[in-house]
Enzyme design. Structure first.
Site, PDB file in Angstrom:
ATOM      1  N   ILE A  11       0.843  -1.206   0.000  1.00 53.50           N
ATOM      2  CA  ILE A  11       0.000   0.000   0.000  1.00 53.50           C
ATOM      3  C   ILE A  11       0.875   1.252   0.000  1.00 53.50           C
ATOM      4  N   ALA A  80       4.181   1.441   7.899  1.00 53.07           N
ATOM      5  CA  ALA A  80       5.100   0.335   8.234  1.00 53.07           C
ATOM      6  C   ALA A  80       4.471  -0.602   9.254  1.00 53.07           C
ATOM      7  N   SER A  83       2.274  -7.375   8.358  1.00 52.83           N
ATOM      8  CA  SER A  83       0.874  -7.247   7.926  1.00 52.83           C
ATOM      9  C   SER A  83       0.155  -8.565   7.622  1.00 52.83           C
ATOM     10  N   THR A 132      -6.265  -1.151  10.399  1.00 51.41           N
ATOM     11  CA  THR A 132      -7.074  -2.161   9.719  1.00 51.41           C
ATOM     12  C   THR A 132      -8.428  -2.330  10.398  1.00 51.41           C
ATOM     13  N   ASP A 133      -9.400  -2.832   9.633  1.00 52.59           N
ATOM     14  CA  ASP A 133     -10.704  -3.157  10.226  1.00 52.59           C
ATOM     15  C   ASP A 133     -10.619  -4.395  11.122  1.00 52.59           C
ATOM     16  N   GLU A 134      -9.499  -5.139  11.027  1.00 51.81           N
ATOM     17  CA  GLU A 134      -9.400  -6.403  11.777  1.00 51.81           C
ATOM     18  C   GLU A 134      -9.337  -6.178  13.287  1.00 51.81           C
ATOM     19  N   TYR A 158      -1.723 -10.523  14.731  1.00 47.54           N
ATOM     20  CA  TYR A 158      -1.629  -9.335  13.862  1.00 47.54           C
ATOM     21  C   TYR A 158      -2.611  -8.258  14.323  1.00 47.54           C
ATOM     22  N   SER A 161      -1.814  -6.692  17.646  1.00 43.73           N
ATOM     23  CA  SER A 161      -0.678  -5.754  17.624  1.00 43.73           C
ATOM     24  C   SER A 161      -1.079  -4.444  16.951  1.00 43.73           C
ATOM     25  N   LYS A 162      -1.932  -4.512  15.929  1.00 38.39           N
ATOM     26  CA  LYS A 162      -2.405  -3.268  15.297  1.00 38.39           C
ATOM     27  C   LYS A 162      -3.320  -2.509  16.268  1.00 38.39           C
ATOM     28  N   TYR A 215      -8.868 -21.886   2.551  1.00 39.49           N
ATOM     29  CA  TYR A 215      -8.907 -22.327   3.948  1.00 39.49           C
ATOM     30  C   TYR A 215     -10.334 -22.729   4.338  1.00 39.49           C
ATOM     31  N   ARG A 222     -14.793 -11.084   3.532  1.00 36.58           N
ATOM     32  CA  ARG A 222     -13.964  -9.885   3.678  1.00 36.58           C
ATOM     33  C   ARG A 222     -14.593  -8.785   2.832  1.00 36.58           C
ATOM     34  N   ASP A 289      -8.190 -25.138   7.882  1.00 34.63           N
ATOM     35  CA  ASP A 289      -8.513 -23.734   8.154  1.00 34.63           C
ATOM     36  C   ASP A 289      -7.401 -23.049   8.950  1.00 34.63           C
ATOM     37  N   HIS A 293      -9.733 -18.274  12.754  1.00 37.70           N
ATOM     38  CA  HIS A 293     -10.079 -17.540  11.526  1.00 37.70           C
ATOM     39  C   HIS A 293     -11.319 -16.662  11.714  1.00 37.70           C
TER      40      HIS A 293
HETATM   41  P1  NAD Z   1       3.232  -4.851   3.477  1.00 37.79           P
HETATM   42  O1  NAD Z   1       3.545  -6.006   4.376  1.00 37.79           O
HETATM   43  O2  NAD Z   1       3.082  -5.080   2.013  1.00 37.79           O
HETATM   44  O3  NAD Z   1       4.369  -3.720   3.626  1.00 37.79           O
HETATM   45  C1  NAD Z   1       4.872  -3.350   4.880  1.00 37.79           C
HETATM   46  C2  NAD Z   1       6.072  -2.428   4.639  1.00 37.79           C
HETATM   47  O4  NAD Z   1       6.553  -1.996   5.924  1.00 37.79           O
HETATM   48  C3  NAD Z   1       7.245  -3.124   3.946  1.00 37.79           C
HETATM   49  O5  NAD Z   1       7.805  -2.264   2.991  1.00 37.79           O
HETATM   50  C4  NAD Z   1       8.227  -3.382   5.074  1.00 37.79           C
HETATM   51  O6  NAD Z   1       9.582  -3.427   4.648  1.00 37.79           O
HETATM   52  C5  NAD Z   1       7.967  -2.195   5.973  1.00 37.79           C
HETATM   53  N1  NAD Z   1       8.325  -2.452   7.383  1.00 37.79           N
HETATM   54  C6  NAD Z   1       7.994  -3.542   8.135  1.00 37.79           C
HETATM   55  N2  NAD Z   1       8.519  -3.406   9.361  1.00 37.79           N
HETATM   56  C7  NAD Z   1       9.165  -2.211   9.389  1.00 37.79           C
HETATM   57  C8  NAD Z   1       9.870  -1.513  10.396  1.00 37.79           C
HETATM   58  N3  NAD Z   1      10.043  -2.032  11.619  1.00 37.79           N
HETATM   59  N4  NAD Z   1      10.396  -0.309  10.093  1.00 37.79           N
HETATM   60  C9  NAD Z   1      10.254   0.227   8.843  1.00 37.79           C
HETATM   61  N5  NAD Z   1       9.599  -0.402   7.853  1.00 37.79           N
HETATM   62  C10 NAD Z   1       9.054  -1.612   8.133  1.00 37.79           C
HETATM   63  O7  NAD Z   1       1.941  -4.188   4.106  1.00 37.79           O
HETATM   64  P2  NAD Z   1       0.709  -3.467   3.377  1.00 37.79           P
HETATM   65  O8  NAD Z   1      -0.270  -4.492   2.962  1.00 37.79           O
HETATM   66  O9  NAD Z   1       1.242  -2.499   2.397  1.00 37.79           O
HETATM   67  O10 NAD Z   1       0.075  -2.696   4.618  1.00 37.79           O
HETATM   68  C11 NAD Z   1       0.506  -1.376   4.966  1.00 37.79           C
HETATM   69  C12 NAD Z   1      -0.259  -0.911   6.180  1.00 37.79           C
HETATM   70  O11 NAD Z   1      -1.654  -0.927   5.922  1.00 37.79           O
HETATM   71  C13 NAD Z   1      -0.055  -1.790   7.428  1.00 37.79           C
HETATM   72  O12 NAD Z   1       0.025  -0.944   8.551  1.00 37.79           O
HETATM   73  C14 NAD Z   1      -1.300  -2.640   7.476  1.00 37.79           C
HETATM   74  O13 NAD Z   1      -1.610  -3.021   8.812  1.00 37.79           O
HETATM   75  C15 NAD Z   1      -2.339  -1.685   6.917  1.00 37.79           C
HETATM   76  N6  NAD Z   1      -3.480  -2.303   6.240  1.00 37.79           N
HETATM   77  C16 NAD Z   1      -3.282  -3.255   5.273  1.00 37.79           C
HETATM   78  C17 NAD Z   1      -4.385  -3.804   4.620  1.00 37.79           C
HETATM   79  C18 NAD Z   1      -4.216  -4.825   3.517  1.00 37.79           C
HETATM   80  O14 NAD Z   1      -5.207  -5.393   3.053  1.00 37.79           O
HETATM   81  N7  NAD Z   1      -3.014  -5.083   3.025  1.00 37.79           N
HETATM   82  C19 NAD Z   1      -5.673  -3.401   4.974  1.00 37.79           C
HETATM   83  C20 NAD Z   1      -5.839  -2.424   5.960  1.00 37.79           C
HETATM   84  C21 NAD Z   1      -4.730  -1.883   6.591  1.00 37.79           C
HETATM   85  P1  TYD Z   2      -5.451 -12.538   3.569  1.00 37.81           P
HETATM   86  O1  TYD Z   2      -5.246 -12.058   2.179  1.00 37.81           O
HETATM   87  O2  TYD Z   2      -4.321 -13.221   4.268  1.00 37.81           O
HETATM   88  O3  TYD Z   2      -5.988 -11.292   4.408  1.00 37.81           O
HETATM   89  P2  TYD Z   2      -6.631 -11.250   5.913  1.00 37.81           P
HETATM   90  O4  TYD Z   2      -6.348 -12.528   6.598  1.00 37.81           O
HETATM   91  O5  TYD Z   2      -5.897 -10.117   6.508  1.00 37.81           O
HETATM   92  O6  TYD Z   2      -8.102 -10.995   5.712  1.00 37.81           O
HETATM   93  O7  TYD Z   2      -6.679 -13.549   3.556  1.00 37.81           O
HETATM   94  C1  TYD Z   2      -7.942 -13.145   3.071  1.00 37.81           C
HETATM   95  C2  TYD Z   2      -8.900 -14.289   3.320  1.00 37.81           C
HETATM   96  O8  TYD Z   2      -8.512 -15.387   2.474  1.00 37.81           O
HETATM   97  C3  TYD Z   2      -8.852 -14.811   4.737  1.00 37.81           C
HETATM   98  O9  TYD Z   2     -10.184 -15.175   5.142  1.00 37.81           O
HETATM   99  C4  TYD Z   2      -7.986 -16.053   4.660  1.00 37.81           C
HETATM  100  C5  TYD Z   2      -8.241 -16.557   3.252  1.00 37.81           C
HETATM  101  N1  TYD Z   2      -7.105 -17.254   2.613  1.00 37.81           N
HETATM  102  C6  TYD Z   2      -7.288 -18.522   2.048  1.00 37.81           C
HETATM  103  O10 TYD Z   2      -8.395 -19.090   2.070  1.00 37.81           O
HETATM  104  N2  TYD Z   2      -6.221 -19.124   1.459  1.00 37.81           N
HETATM  105  C7  TYD Z   2      -4.982 -18.560   1.432  1.00 37.81           C
HETATM  106  O11 TYD Z   2      -4.024 -19.184   0.896  1.00 37.81           O
HETATM  107  C8  TYD Z   2      -4.811 -17.263   1.985  1.00 37.81           C
HETATM  108  C9  TYD Z   2      -3.466 -16.574   1.963  1.00 37.81           C
HETATM  109  C10 TYD Z   2      -5.903 -16.638   2.566  1.00 37.81           C
END
Ligand code: NAD
Ligand code: TYD
Length: 355
Positions: A11, A80, A83, A132-134, A158, A161-162, A215, A222, A289, A293
């Site tokens: 992101i 950062a 995630s 996150t919404d989680e 996860y 911690s968020k 799973y 979601r 699963d 979950h």
């Molecule tokens: P990602 O795992 O793709 O990227 C995380 C980035 O943070 C990486 O570039 C990593 O190198 C960097 N990072 C990790 N630990 C670090 C540290 N200690 N210091 C500096 N950099 C560090 O994650 P993402 O999917 O891009 O998510 C970004 C943010 O958005 C996160 O805070 C996540 O909780 C939040 N978020 C993600 C989603 C999603 O669906 N991916 C949804 C809602 C919120």
């Molecule tokens: P994920 O992309 O890991 O996001 P989050 O757990 O943060 O929602 O997973 C999205 C949904 O897909 C979650 O319900 C778990 C499921 N999932 C599978 O069924 N198979 C997989 O291999 C993965 C990675 C996720």
């Protein structure tokens, strides 16, 4: 200028690219480059005078202090984090270290930086914490979507911690008056997502002729949002959000996992048919699963819509097609991120899950 943490991740990288596409304000990207951080995501930028990169952990007080005093950002956007829920089940310590201790240390640096500002700078400063919404836990079928007033009930290491990091950010507003904004977004999808998450994993596995591991019964729900819509929401909150407030971000777009996997297969069947003419759907398998979950997430996005006028631009069908197209057009990106460490993770997470 603004300072973005985690800008080499999924992101964060999309956020920086979108920011610089519409804006000349410089960005400093502070990233530790964990397995999820990929400088190739920003390969177009080195040499652009509006972009700078610093290799630094958000938990490194000295490093962050030095960056703040050198660059003097008027805002910080904190992406950062560790995630991935499945990794948090195998190794929760990394999540506590970065998401809790790292965010705390970052906020401590910001507290010192903020306290030395004059009144005008203080009023203009923003710390936007991306969450996150989680953190709200799991919804039953028929329960209303998560509003900002919903109590926190995180269920995975996860999300716990968020949730902790959200509370620390909130405390900084209430205790020290730092203008903190928090966003809680639903599941993102789109270009440059690491193929450990559901949608990119299904795309790369399908194309490689591998199993598509769903799973459990695949009926977990979601709420999916295209990444550039999330980035636009973050920009809007940064611009006009009220300090101390939280904003839930989502696309009113609930899908069961199994239906998503079918949708991905359907797109691939059209865009890159299997050589044998059969559907990618034949590669779907149900596997054990995920422990604990969460059954359903859904976001009530009325606050950001009514207060800030944000709305998603993509529908799920346009966003998913763009996403599949991006992975088809970037096979080298996908091949490079599936390194030895990636293969070790796949073995660890899926090796013990019987079909
Ligand atoms: P990602 O795992 O793709 O990227 C995380 C980035 O943070 C990486 O570039 C990593 O190198 C960097 N990072 C990790 N630990 C670090 C540290 N200690 N210091 C500096 N950099 C560090 O994650 P993402 O999917 O891009 O998510 C970004 C943010 O958005 C996160 O805070 C996540 O909780 C939040 N978020 C993600 C989603 C999603 O669906 N991916 C949804 C809602 C919120
Ligand atoms: P994920 O992309 O890991 O996001 P989050 O757990 O943060 O929602 O997973 C999205 C949904 O897909 C979650 O319900 C778990 C499921 N999932 C599978 O069924 N198979 C997989 O291999 C993965 C990675 C996720």
């Amino acid at each position: 200028m603004i300072l973005v943490t985690g800008g080499a991740g999924f992101i964060g990288a999309n956020f920086i690219l979108d920011w610089l596409a519409g804006n000349d304000e410089p960005v400093l990207n502070v990233d530790k480059l964990t397995y999820a951080g990929n400088p190739e995501n920003l390969a177009a930028l080195p040499g652009d005078p509006r972009y700078a990169f610093a290799l630094c952990d958000i938990g490194d007080r000295r490093g962050i202090d030095a960056l703040l005093s050198r660059h003097r950002p008027r805002a910080i956007v904190n992406f950062a984090a560790e995630s991935h829920v499945d990794r948090s089940i195998h190794a929760p310590g990394d999540f506590i270290q970065t998401n809790v201790v790292g965010t705390f240390n970052l906020l401590e640096s910001v507290r010192v930086y903020f306290s030395a500002m004059g009144p005008g700078e203080k009023a203009a400063f923003r710390f936007l914490h991306v969450s996150t919404d989680e953190v709200y836990g799991s919804l039953d079928k028929g329960e209303p979507a998560f509003a900002e007033t919903r109590g926190y009930a995180p269920n995975s290491p996860y999300s716990a911690s968020k949730a902790a990091s959200d509370h620390l950010a909130r405390a900084c507003f209430h205790t020290y008056g730092i203008p903190v904004l928090t966003t809680n977004c639903s599941n993102n999808y789109g270009p440059r997502q690491f193929p450990e998450k559901l949608i990119p994993l299904m795309i790369v596995n399908a194309l490689a002729g591998k199993n598509l591991p769903v799973y459990g019964d695949g009926q977990q729900i979601r709420d999916w949002l295209y990444v550039s819509d999330h980035c636009a929401a973050v920009r809007r909150v940064l611009e006009a959000g009220r300090p101390g407030e939280t904003y839930n971000i989502g696309g009113w777009n609930e899908w069961a996992n199994l239906d998503i996997v079918h949708a991905v297969c359907g797109l691939l069947d059209e865009m890159k048919p299997r050589p044998d003419g059969l559907s990618y759907r034949g590669q779907i398998v149900h596997v054990a699963d995920r422990p604990g979950h969460d059954r359903r997430y859904a976001v009530d996005a009325r606050k950001i819509e009514s207060e800030l006028g944000w709305r998603p631009a993509e529908t799920f069908s346009t966003g998913l097609e763009k996403t599949v197209r991006w992975y088809l057009d970037h096979p080298e990106w996908a091949a490079r991120v599936q390194s030895g460490a990636y293969r070790d993770w796949i073995e660890k997470n899926y090796g013990a899950r019987n079909e």
